[in-house]
Structure formats: C-alpha cells, structure tokens
Write a protein that holds these residues in place. Structure first.
Motif: not given
Length: 338
Positions: A259-270, A289-304
C-alpha cells in the motif's frame, strides 16, 4: 478439442503453477485428464472456459487424482462444473472453488455428486457436495478474495489475492500439505510438508494459527515506518504550553503489503501521553494520516515533565499486524506568567 491448456492421457502433476486464460471447444477449459492420476497442488486455475464440462478442470477417467491447496476462480463451463467436473473419484482438500460459473451467469463451482472425497476443509461460493462435512460456503466473494478478482504476480507465479480478513484464513489442515518435492528450503528433506506457498521462497506456507485455504498464504507482514522513524525513534522540540492543534510531528508508514503511505494504516499513541490536569484530554493526539498534534496545552508542561514526553506510537495494517516506534517530544521551558 479437449483441454484448452493441457490434455493429458497418462497422468499429470502440476505444482506451484498457474493455469490461466485457456479455452476448450469441448471439455476442460484449463486441463483435461484421463488415464493416469492428476496431482494438482498449490496451483491457481483461473479465467478458463469450456464449451462442455469443467471450466477449470475436467477429469475424464483414471484413479488416484488429488487436488490440494489450490485456488479455482472465475472459470466458466457451458454445461456443468465451472471449476471442476469429474467422472471418477478424486481427493479434494484445503482448496478454494469460488466465483466459477456455468452458462456464464450461474454460480457453479462443483457438481454435487459422490465423486470428490473430502480430506480437509474446502471453500465454495456455491453449494458444496452434500456429503462434505467440513465445507465452508461463502457467497460474497469479497469475504474470500481481496477483490472479486485481484491478480497478483508476486513471486514466480500468477495468483489470486486473498482477503486479509476473509473466511479462508487459518482454517486449513497442515497435515494435508503436499510434500516438499522440490526441496525449496534446500535442507535435502523432500518428504517434509512444503515450506512455502505457490509463490516460492520468501512466502511461508503457514503463518498464524493454521494453514490458509488455497494456493497462497496471507503474509502477515507488519507496517513500516518511513523517514527518520524507520530507525525506530525520532526527537522533536516544542514550546511549553504550545497551542492546541499545533502540528508536532507527521508520522508516515506503509502497510508492508504494497500500500501507499498511510493507506490501510491506523495510528495510535499507546503510552507516554499524560493527562496532567485530569480533564480527560491527554497532551497529544494522532490523526488518521499520522499527524501528531497538541490536544491539551495545559498538559504540555516543562515543570511537570522536564525530560519531555516519550510517546510510543503504534501503526497497524488491515491484517491487524502492528509496528511500534518512539517519538521523544522535548519541551522548551518558558517563563511562568501570573
């Protein structure tokens, strides 16, 4: 005459081959055999036509005939037996007879009589012989083949691809595999079961819990990550408290089976994707299509997470086979504002 592709009167052995697109003005569109035994193993018989009996194969007499681990598809007979017609006893096992017809439009794989002897499961798209006890009947060809007639040229022979989730998977009997007469694995043992399917070396005959029916085995190949992730890991940096929707990384993978790139492929962060504030939304998400994006900015925390986030990514193909890789997301510290 008899036998559009082959007419044999003193026995015939066909193994790991294709009998394709032949026409007979009488019986046996692909093969006509009388006299000595027909031994047909790991062979695809497809798109043959007969003006009489047996669109794929006609057995006109003799004894000792065996058809094992073979696929009959899209053969046509004007009279009886779109796939096979026989006037004598023959053995049938681990085979697919599907999508064969008589009179062009009537699905007719094998005439229901007492001549075939069942030694292992077989798959039909029309009525199976009434004395068969292990037959599988599936009228929807999409549940048998990858498409109604998906031709593959992988390996050394022409074959018909199986559906990766179809009814032919893992239901055959390995005990009725033909012997490795050609010593395909070069171990000098020619009495062991054949180790590869009709396509030869590189295509294992048994994958999974049991043998697949027909001439070929579904190859449970895992997806392949592309780009830097092909090495198993990559690292990226983003700012602390990055905005929701920010593209962090674009994951590319192919299904491993053509298959071509991303065809018949499912993605997950496990793993490695925390929900620090407990609101039910983790820090990151991954799209179809495999795009990893920020969902919750409050969880993107350097101190934590001063060491960043170690995301475990999973790419899964249509066969349910998965491959994992790791994406390290480092967080750039920003001054706190109050």
């Amino acid at each position: 005459g008899l036998g559009g592709g082959i007419h044999a009167t003193d026995g015939l052995t066909i193994r790991r081959s294709s009998v394709w697109e032949n026409t007979s003005q009488s019986d046996g569109g692909g093969v006509f055999v009388t006299g000595g035994p027909l031994i047909l193993t790991q062979t695809t018989v497809s798109t043959n036509m007969a003006a009489g009996l047996g669109g794929g194969v006609r057995i006109g007499g003799g004894s000792g005939h065996e058809i094992l681990s073979s696929t009959f598809n899209d053969n046509v007979a004007a009279v009886y037996g779109g796939a096979i017609n026989s006037s004598t006893v023959f053995t049938l096992g681990n085979s697919i007879l599907a999508g064969n017809r008589t009179n062009v439009s009537i699905i007719d794989d094998l005439r229901d009589d007492t001549r075939p002897t069942e030694v292992a499961p077989n798959l039909f798209s029309s009525a199976a012989p009434s004395h068969f006890t292990q037959a599988i009947v599936e009228t929807d060809l999409a549940d048998i083949f990858a498409t109604t007639a998906s031709v593959q040229f992988s390996g050394v022979v022409r074959t018909v691809a199986l559906s990766p989730t179809g009814v032919a998977l893992n239901v055959g009997y390995s005990s009725y595999l033909p012997a490795d007469l050609d010593d395909l694995d070069s171990d000098t043992n020619t009495s062991e079961p054949v180790p590869f399917d009709a396509r030869g070396v590189g295509f294992p005959r048994v994958i999974g819990t049991a043998l697949d029916l027909g001439a070929v085995e579904i190859q449970q190949v895992a997806p392949h990550f592309e780009g830097t992730l092909s090495g198993g890991s990559d690292t990226v940096s983003i700012a602390e408290d990055a905005a929701a929707g920010l593209l962090v990384y674009n994951v590319d993978a192919n299904d491993g089976i053509g298959g071509a790139t991303d065809d018949n492929v499912s993605y997950a962060i496990v793993s490695g994707n925390p929900d620090i504030d407990g609101d039910g939304t983790p820090a990151f998400g991954i799209g179809v299509t495999g795009a990893v994006r920020v969902r919750d900015p409050d969880d993107v925390d350097f101190e934590a997470h001063p060491n960043g986030y170690d995301l475990e990514l999973l790419a899964t193909n249509a066969n349910g086979v998965g491959t994992r890789a790791r994406l390290q997301v480092d967080i750039e510290d920003r001054p706190e504002t109050f």
